[in-house]
Design a protein around this motif. Structure first.
Motif, PDB file in Angstrom:
ATOM      1  N   PRO A  58       0.790  -1.238   0.000  1.00  0.00           N
ATOM      2  CA  PRO A  58       0.000   0.000   0.000  1.00  0.00           C
ATOM      3  C   PRO A  58       0.822   1.288   0.000  1.00  0.00           C
ATOM      4  CG  PRO A  58       0.029  -0.934   2.192  1.00  0.00           C
ATOM      5  CD  PRO A  58       0.721  -1.920   1.284  1.00  0.00           C
ATOM      6  N   SER A  59       2.139   1.188   0.137  1.00  0.00           N
ATOM      7  CA  SER A  59       2.977   2.389   0.107  1.00  0.00           C
ATOM      8  C   SER A  59       4.386   1.988  -0.318  1.00  0.00           C
ATOM      9  CB  SER A  59       3.028   3.065   1.484  1.00  0.00           C
ATOM     10  OG  SER A  59       3.756   2.254   2.394  1.00  0.00           O
ATOM     11  N   VAL A  60       5.142   2.975  -0.766  1.00  0.00           N
ATOM     12  CA  VAL A  60       6.522   2.700  -1.159  1.00  0.00           C
ATOM     13  C   VAL A  60       7.347   2.298   0.058  1.00  0.00           C
ATOM     14  CG1 VAL A  60       7.401   5.072  -1.007  1.00  0.00           C
ATOM     15  CG2 VAL A  60       8.410   3.481  -2.649  1.00  0.00           C
ATOM     16  N   GLN A  61       7.012   2.840   1.233  1.00  0.00           N
ATOM     17  CA  GLN A  61       7.738   2.477   2.450  1.00  0.00           C
ATOM     18  C   GLN A  61       7.506   1.022   2.811  1.00  0.00           C
ATOM     19  OE1 GLN A  61       9.977   4.485   4.190  1.00  0.00           O
ATOM     20  NE2 GLN A  61      10.457   2.507   5.113  1.00  0.00           N
ATOM     21  N   ALA A  62       6.252   0.560   2.718  1.00  0.00           N
ATOM     22  CA  ALA A  62       5.940  -0.838   3.023  1.00  0.00           C
ATOM     23  C   ALA A  62       6.622  -1.773   2.030  1.00  0.00           C
ATOM     24  CB  ALA A  62       4.427  -1.059   3.007  1.00  0.00           C
ATOM     25  N   CYS A  63       6.659  -1.374   0.770  1.00  0.00           N
ATOM     26  CA  CYS A  63       7.326  -2.168  -0.256  1.00  0.00           C
ATOM     27  C   CYS A  63       8.826  -2.259   0.029  1.00  0.00           C
ATOM     28  CB  CYS A  63       7.074  -1.546  -1.629  1.00  0.00           C
ATOM     29  SG  CYS A  63       7.797  -2.455  -3.002  1.00  0.00           S
ATOM     30  N   SER A  64       9.420  -1.137   0.344  1.00  0.00           N
ATOM     31  CA  SER A  64      10.849  -1.103   0.646  1.00  0.00           C
ATOM     32  C   SER A  64      11.182  -1.906   1.900  1.00  0.00           C
ATOM     33  CB  SER A  64      11.296   0.353   0.815  1.00  0.00           C
ATOM     34  OG  SER A  64      12.672   0.426   1.062  1.00  0.00           O
ATOM     35  N   ASP A  65      10.347  -1.801   2.904  1.00  0.00           N
ATOM     36  CA  ASP A  65      10.555  -2.572   4.137  1.00  0.00           C
ATOM     37  C   ASP A  65      10.514  -4.075   3.847  1.00  0.00           C
ATOM     38  OD1 ASP A  65      10.775  -0.227   5.578  1.00  0.00           O
ATOM     39  OD2 ASP A  65       8.748  -0.331   6.415  1.00  0.00           O
ATOM     40  N   ALA A  66       9.552  -4.492   3.028  1.00  0.00           N
ATOM     41  CA  ALA A  66       9.450  -5.911   2.675  1.00  0.00           C
ATOM     42  C   ALA A  66      10.660  -6.354   1.865  1.00  0.00           C
ATOM     43  CB  ALA A  66       8.169  -6.162   1.883  1.00  0.00           C
ATOM     44  N   GLY A  67      11.115  -5.506   0.957  1.00  0.00           N
ATOM     45  CA  GLY A  67      12.304  -5.827   0.166  1.00  0.00           C
ATOM     46  C   GLY A  67      13.538  -5.970   1.035  1.00  0.00           C
ATOM     47  N   ASN A  68      13.720  -5.039   1.953  1.00  0.00           N
ATOM     48  CA  ASN A  68      14.887  -5.094   2.844  1.00  0.00           C
ATOM     49  C   ASN A  68      14.814  -6.271   3.806  1.00  0.00           C
ATOM     50  OD1 ASN A  68      16.501  -2.892   1.972  1.00  0.00           O
ATOM     51  ND2 ASN A  68      15.027  -1.498   2.886  1.00  0.00           N
ATOM     52  N   ALA A  69      13.609  -6.699   4.173  1.00  0.00           N
ATOM     53  CA  ALA A  69      13.460  -7.821   5.103  1.00  0.00           C
ATOM     54  C   ALA A  69      13.930  -9.140   4.489  1.00  0.00           C
ATOM     55  CB  ALA A  69      12.001  -7.946   5.537  1.00  0.00           C
ATOM     56  N   GLY A  70      13.932  -9.238   3.176  1.00  0.00           N
ATOM     57  CA  GLY A  70      14.337 -10.481   2.519  1.00  0.00           C
ATOM     58  C   GLY A  70      15.837 -10.721   2.505  1.00  0.00           C
TER      59      GLY A  70
END
Length: 77
Positions: free
Chosen positions: A38-50
């Protein structure tokens, strides 16, 4: 408004179709969809979590419009 949605969906389908057409065989340079956020921040957080989990070696977030972002990941094969 409906036209923008259809254009966004067509563009996303074209990108996905192009990725599938050129993929042929799996390689380290291939990016695959990893989810919609739902946001670029949530997308980035998910990407960094991997990264610490060793799930992928790279990622980027693509805007789908209307505040949604698709996560594209570069898996470890």
């Amino acid at each position: 408004m409906m036209r923008k949605t259809l254009v966004s969906l067509a563009l996303a389908a074209g990108v996905a179709g192009g990725a599938l057409a050129t993929a042929g065989s799996a390689s380290a340079a291939t990016f695959v969809p990893g989810g919609v956020y739902p946001s670029v921040q949530a997308c980035s957080d998910a990407g960094n979590a991997g990264f610490p989990q060793g799930r992928w070696v790279g990622f980027y977030c693509q805007s789908l419009g209307y505040g949604q972002y698709e996560l594209w990941v570069q898996p470890t094969y």
